[in-house]
Design a protein around this motif. Structure first.
Motif, short mmCIF file in Angstrom:
data_model
loop_
_atom_site.label_atom_id
_atom_site.label_comp_id
_atom_site.label_asym_id
_atom_site.label_seq_id
_atom_site.Cartn_x
_atom_site.Cartn_y
_atom_site.Cartn_z
N TRP A 121 0.84 -1.21 0.00
CA TRP A 121 0.00 0.00 0.00
C TRP A 121 0.87 1.25 0.00
N MET A 122 1.92 1.25 0.81
CA MET A 122 2.80 2.41 0.85
C MET A 122 3.52 2.61 -0.49
N ASP A 123 3.92 1.52 -1.13
CA ASP A 123 4.56 1.64 -2.45
C ASP A 123 3.62 2.28 -3.45
N THR A 124 2.37 1.82 -3.46
CA THR A 124 1.39 2.34 -4.41
C THR A 124 1.04 3.79 -4.13
N HIS A 125 0.91 4.12 -2.86
CA HIS A 125 0.35 5.42 -2.50
C HIS A 125 1.39 6.44 -2.06
N HIS A 126 2.66 6.13 -2.26
CA HIS A 126 3.68 7.10 -1.87
C HIS A 126 3.45 8.47 -2.53
N PRO A 127 3.19 8.55 -3.85
CA PRO A 127 2.93 9.88 -4.45
C PRO A 127 1.72 10.57 -3.86
N HIS A 128 0.71 9.77 -3.49
CA HIS A 128 -0.50 10.37 -2.92
C HIS A 128 -0.23 10.94 -1.52
N LEU A 129 0.61 10.25 -0.77
CA LEU A 129 0.94 10.73 0.57
C LEU A 129 1.73 12.03 0.51
N LEU A 130 2.65 12.12 -0.45
CA LEU A 130 3.39 13.38 -0.61
C LEU A 130 2.44 14.50 -1.01
N ALA A 131 1.51 14.18 -1.94
CA ALA A 131 0.56 15.20 -2.38
C ALA A 131 -0.40 15.56 -1.26
N ALA A 132 -0.78 14.58 -0.44
CA ALA A 132 -1.67 14.86 0.68
C ALA A 132 -1.01 15.80 1.68
N GLN A 133 0.30 15.61 1.90
CA GLN A 133 0.99 16.53 2.81
C GLN A 133 1.00 17.95 2.25
N GLN A 134 1.24 18.08 0.93
CA GLN A 134 1.21 19.41 0.32
C GLN A 134 -0.17 20.04 0.44
N ALA A 135 -1.22 19.23 0.23
CA ALA A 135 -2.58 19.75 0.35
C ALA A 135 -2.85 20.19 1.78
N ALA A 136 -2.41 19.39 2.75
CA ALA A 136 -2.62 19.76 4.16
C ALA A 136 -1.88 21.06 4.48
N ALA A 137 -0.68 21.21 3.95
CA ALA A 137 0.06 22.46 4.19
C ALA A 137 -0.66 23.65 3.59
N GLY A 138 -1.24 23.45 2.40
CA GLY A 138 -1.97 24.54 1.76
C GLY A 138 -3.18 24.99 2.54
N HIS A 139 -3.74 24.10 3.34
CA HIS A 139 -4.91 24.44 4.17
C HIS A 139 -4.52 24.65 5.63
N HIS A 140 -3.21 24.77 5.90
CA HIS A 140 -2.71 25.07 7.25
C HIS A 140 -3.12 24.02 8.27
N ARG A 141 -3.17 22.77 7.84
CA ARG A 141 -3.45 21.67 8.77
C ARG A 141 -2.10 21.15 9.28
N HIS A 142 -1.54 21.89 10.24
CA HIS A 142 -0.17 21.67 10.67
C HIS A 142 0.05 20.29 11.27
N GLN A 143 -0.89 19.82 12.07
CA GLN A 143 -0.73 18.50 12.69
C GLN A 143 -0.71 17.41 11.62
N ALA A 144 -1.55 17.55 10.59
CA ALA A 144 -1.57 16.56 9.51
C ALA A 144 -0.26 16.57 8.73
N VAL A 145 0.30 17.74 8.50
CA VAL A 145 1.57 17.85 7.78
C VAL A 145 2.66 17.12 8.55
N TRP A 146 2.75 17.40 9.83
CA TRP A 146 3.78 16.77 10.67
C TRP A 146 3.55 15.26 10.75
N HIS A 147 2.30 14.86 10.91
CA HIS A 147 2.01 13.45 11.09
C HIS A 147 2.31 12.64 9.83
N LEU A 148 2.02 13.19 8.66
CA LEU A 148 2.32 12.48 7.43
C LEU A 148 3.82 12.26 7.27
#
Length: 927
Positions: free
Chosen positions: A652-679
């Motif tokens: 799952w991590m192999d498949t979704h690695h690009p999505h996790l990186l993009a999810a962190q960028q999206a969280a940063a764009g919405h100032h979800r600081h805990q989500a950015v750190w946790h990812l």
């Protein structure tokens, strides 16, 4: 059925089984209804669900399938004397019988024969035989929606047949015989222009010209009064011919009174071939191979998103193979996805085809079904090509299909038309984007080889920005031909790709073309399309899409399949869906125009939480001894994907690695600081195992920025991880700055655990700077702290580190002692990754103390553990080290094998200095 001695099934006569001259009992109404449903589709499989729906309607009884099986058993016994039978095939049932044994099919066959007849008397006889089969209300005992629809369709077919019977009777000179009947029918249906024309013609031929003209005036007044329209062109023309006493209205013995008696027309309706058609070699070959090998009518459904080149392919192939179709080519644009028109009614297309085939407008049958039957009769047995371009639905296409194997049909559509494929055997041919070679060939064809070669760098970037999208390439090419340099076109695309691909002509504008596809979607499909434009990552799986949309998985799957059928999504293995980059750019813009900011934010937050909560579960399998952290509660509508074990987590991590990186960028764009750190936190173990060094640096850079808004513990860890990421990449100054910052924060907050981790990280950083003595000092400090804290797993990790650094300093006895203690602790806590690290260290110690066979055993044990854990990064390091004891033992072949494998892994991980070092080992071995 035959009039006497018949054996068959009556549908037009009221649901009866005939054997001889009498109807045979087949049980109660439901049993007869089952027989009628199968007989209506004789020799075609009817799915079980369709049988139930057609017989019982919307409210079938409990255990309906059991009841159906009982009915079928009785019916098979009843059919035994007839030679007909009911067979189970695939997912349904089929009545196996000669079609003429069912009066409905015999009726249609007789009508088709009459329309194919060249002699009016023969045609009249056949129509009369067809109409005698009607003896009652079709499917009279059945009142389901299906039966009602069939009855209405049959009513129209019968009315069309009655009209044709009158036409043939008039052609045979029987105007006086049919005039009473005609007058009665016309009085009952005063708005039927076909009936009015037949009455007028019968009156005129009976010597009653004035009455014929009066009938026209009455019809005209009724049409104006009731509908506000004048009679149609055909009736007006007949009125004019009666006024002028046209001699052709009076038949003679030699008059050719049938439309088929005319000299056959050979239509040549294909538009010109595309000027710059290139590529598509495999698709052209597939069309040709299908045409060569077919034994039934060939229908090819060419599917793909708007602007992909479907029409170009169809026309290019057609013009290259005109010799296959000596009887003509028919072409119609069905306007399924046009900017300013609704999809064409197939009846309109039929009338166009009939005209092209030489049928005068006044000879068109009034009923659409009759028109379709006449069309099939006219093309029967002919070698013709029918191109149905830009179809919206299968229902729009079906009435335009010929009925014989001699014809070839090409259908183009932005929809995949699964109904056409399933019910009519159409072959799907999906078009994707151009390959680089095809895109380059198009540019060369349009611009010339010299111009393309003169600006090769800009052309390459232009191709990359267009992503092989034929419409985009065509539009940009046209602009370059008339006003732009390639470098200017690239600049426009970089600035705003959608603006650069827009045009005043909507057919050449990519945003317009994509927007037309949306018009045929439901509101829900348009919303999901927009949300996929803002979804994190390059594609979207079904579980993530369900969270993004907030819909149940079943409904999400249906919507995604609908978008895939509309060629707005590409469906991949494992229910993954992706958009072309340009389509996604449009979807993103569409999302910001069509969805409110709260809706977009809520969807994105659900998507981000899906990824981070699932990644948290995966990290628990990859790093089971890590200290747990608390997670925020799940947002409503978010359902993380369950992961059963370590292999599933790693996959799952192999498949979704690009999505996790993009999810962190999206969280940063919405100032979800805990989500950015946790990812970032959840990705660390995975990055270390898979060698994603640059990704590790990126996520912890984002996490450090987010941690400024979080408690001290988050800041300490973020700086430590960022420092370690810099160290791995050889960025030593940045590494030390962040690591010392993390240590200072840990000391300020009296956090002994964080201090221990920071000393361990500093040990690894100094190792990369080549200072093993400082590394050993930090490792021992970290070991002491972990020992005092009672954290034995980390005590084992730092013991192994201390042993490794002692070995690098040449103190092999101390190294072996530390590593032995670490191995015992890892065995106690069942930590396979830690055990593999220790075995690797012991292999190094053995190799450098002359115990080469023992070193090989240690290294291979470590490799087995790393392989099971998916730790390809450290697996490569151990392979690298394993080559040395092999060479010491004189086993050059095995040394060469492990070094080649290590070199390949290093290159995959982007570790070029390590790959180069291994290359030198291989060169030395060769020398």
């Amino acid at each position: 059925m035959e009039a006497a001695g018949r054996v068959g099934i009556a549908i037009l006569g009221g649901l009866e089984l005939w054997l001889g001259d009498r109807p045979q009992p087949v049980g109660h109404a439901r049993r007869r209804a089952v027989l009628a449903v199968l007989a209506a589709e004789a020799n075609r499989v009817v799915p079980v669900d369709s049988v139930i729906d057609r017989v019982w309607g919307e409210r079938p009884p409990d255990k309906v399938r059991s009841a159906l099986r009982v009915y079928l058993s009785h019916l098979r016994r009843a059919l035994t004397p007839t030679g007909m039978t009911i067979a189970r095939q695939e997912s349904g049932y089929v009545l196996v019988a000669d079609a003429h044994r069912v009066d409905l099919h015999l009726f249609r066959r007789l009508l088709a024969q009459s329309r194919d007849a060249r002699e009016p008397r023969r045609a009249l006889s056949l129509v009369g035989d067809a109409l005698t089969l009607w003896r009652g209300e079709p499917l009279a005992e059945l009142d389901t929606p299906w039966a009602q629809a069939v009855r209405e369709r049959l009513r129209r077919e019968r009315a069309a047949a009655e009209g044709e019977r009158i036409d043939w009777a008039l052609a045979c000179g029987r105007h006086r015989q049919v005039l009473p009947e005609l007058t009665t029918r016309a009085d009952a249906e005063p708005l039927d222009e076909r009936l009015a024309g037949q009455v007028m013609l019968a009156l005129y031929r009976s010597g009653r010209q004035a009455d014929a003209l009066v009938r026209y005036q009455h019809t005209r007044q009724r049409l104006l009064g009731d509908l506000g329209v004048d009679p149609g062109p055909a009736l007006q023309e007949l009125h004019q011919r009666i006024l002028t006493a046209d001699p052709a209205l009076v038949p003679t013995d030699g008059t050719a009174a049938t439309v088929t008696a005319r000299a056959p027309a050979v239509p040549r309706q294909l538009p010109a071939p595309p000027q710059w058609f290139t590529g598509r070699g495999e698709h052209l070959a597939a069309l040709t191979a299908a045409a060569d090998q077919r034994d039934t009518m060939l229908i090819t459904a060419i599917g793909g998103t708007g602007g992909i080149g479907k029409t170009w392919l169809a026309l290019a192939w057609a013009h290259r193979h005109l010799d296959r179709f000596p009887d003509g080519q028919l072409f119609v644009d069905l306007h399924g996805f046009s900017p300013d028109t609704q999809p064409m009614d197939p009846a309109t297309a039929l009338r166009g085809f009939l005209g092209a085939l030489g049928v005068p407008a006044d000879r068109f049958p009034h009923d659409p079904d009759a028109q379709a039957a006449l069309y099939r009769s006219l093309v029967a047995g002919k070698r013709m090509l029918v191109v149905l371009d830009n179809a919206a639905t299968a229902e729009q296409v079906v009435p335009l299909l010929p009925g014989t194997a001699s014809c070839t049909v090409l259908v183009t559509s932005r929809h995949r038309l699964p109904g056409l494929i399933a019910r009519h055997g159409a072959r799907p041919l999906s078009l994707g984007m151009f390959t680089d070679a095809e895109a380059h060939a198009l540019l060369v064809a349009a611009l010339g080889a010299d111009r393309v070669a003169a600006d090769e760098h800009a052309v390459a970037e232009l191709m990359a920005l267009c992503g092989g999208f034929p419409l985009a390439l065509g539009l940009i090419t046209a602009r370059i031909r008339y006003r732009l340099r390639p470098v200017d076109a690239v600049a426009e695309l970089r600035t705003s790709v959608l603006d650069a691909l827009d045009a005043d002509d909507p057919t050449a504008s990519l945003p317009s073309v994509v927007s037309w596809s949306l018009r045929r979607l439901t509101e829900r499909q348009r919303t999901v399309f927009a949300l996929l434009g803002i979804a994190p990552g390059p594609d979207t799986g079904l579980p993530a899409a369900a969270c993004l949309t907030g819909l149940p998985v079943r409904e999400t799957r249906a919507v995604l399949r609908g978008l895939a059928d509309a060629c707005l999504l590409d469906s991949h293995h494992g229910e993954r869906y992706a958009m072309h980059d340009l389509v996604r750019a449009f979807a993103t813009t569409y999302a910001h125009h069509s969805l409110t900011a709260p809706v977009r934010r809520a969807a994105l937050e659900r998507g981000v939480d899906f990824y981070r909560h699932t990644a948290h579960t995966a990290d628990g399998f990859l790093n089971p001894h890590r200290a747990p952290i608390a997670l925020d509660p799940l947002l409503t509508g978010t359902h993380p994907q369950p992961l059963p074990d370590h292999p599933a987590a790693l996959a799952w991590m192999d498949t979704h690695h690009p999505h996790l990186l993009a999810a962190q960028q999206a969280a940063a764009g919405h100032h979800r600081h805990q989500a950015v750190w946790h990812l970032a936190w959840t990705l660390t173990a995975f990055h270390r195992r898979r060698g994603h060094r640059h990704a590790e640096l990126a996520v912890w850079r984002a996490a450090v920025a987010a941690a400024a808004h979080l408690p001290a513990a988050a800041r300490i860890l973020a700086h430590r991880r960022l420092g370690s990421a810099h160290a791995v990449l050889g960025q030593h100054e940045q590494a030390m700055r962040h690591l010392h910052r993390a240590l200072a924060l840990a000391e300020d907050h009296h956090d002994a655990t964080q201090q221990a981790h920071n000393h361990h990280a500093l040990a690894r950083a100094w190792e990369r700077r080549g200072d093993s003595r400082r590394s050993l000092e930090h490792s021992r400090h970290a070991r002491d702290l972990f020992q005092d804290l009672g954290q034995t797993v980390w005590e084992a990790v730092t013991l192994n580190a201390a042993g490794w650094f002692a070995a690098l300093l040449g103190d092999y006895d101390t190294a072996r002692e530390h590593c032995g203690q670490a191995l015992a602790l890892h065995d106690r806590h069942h930590d396979p990754n830690g055990k593999a690290d220790v075995l690797d260290s012991l292999g190094y110690i053995d190799c450098h103390t002359g115990r080469h066979r023992q070193a090989v055993r240690r290294y291979r044990q470590a490799l087995a553990l790393y392989r099971a854990l998916g730790n390809t990064s450290q697996y490569a390091d151990t392979l690298d080290r394993l080559g040395h004891p092999y060479t010491a033992l004189g086993d050059d072949e095995r040394a060469r094998a492990v070094w080649r494998e290590a070199q390949e892994l290093y290159r995959q991980h982007g570790r070029e200095p390590d790959a180069e070092r291994v290359r030198r080992h291989l060169d030395d071995l060769a020398g």
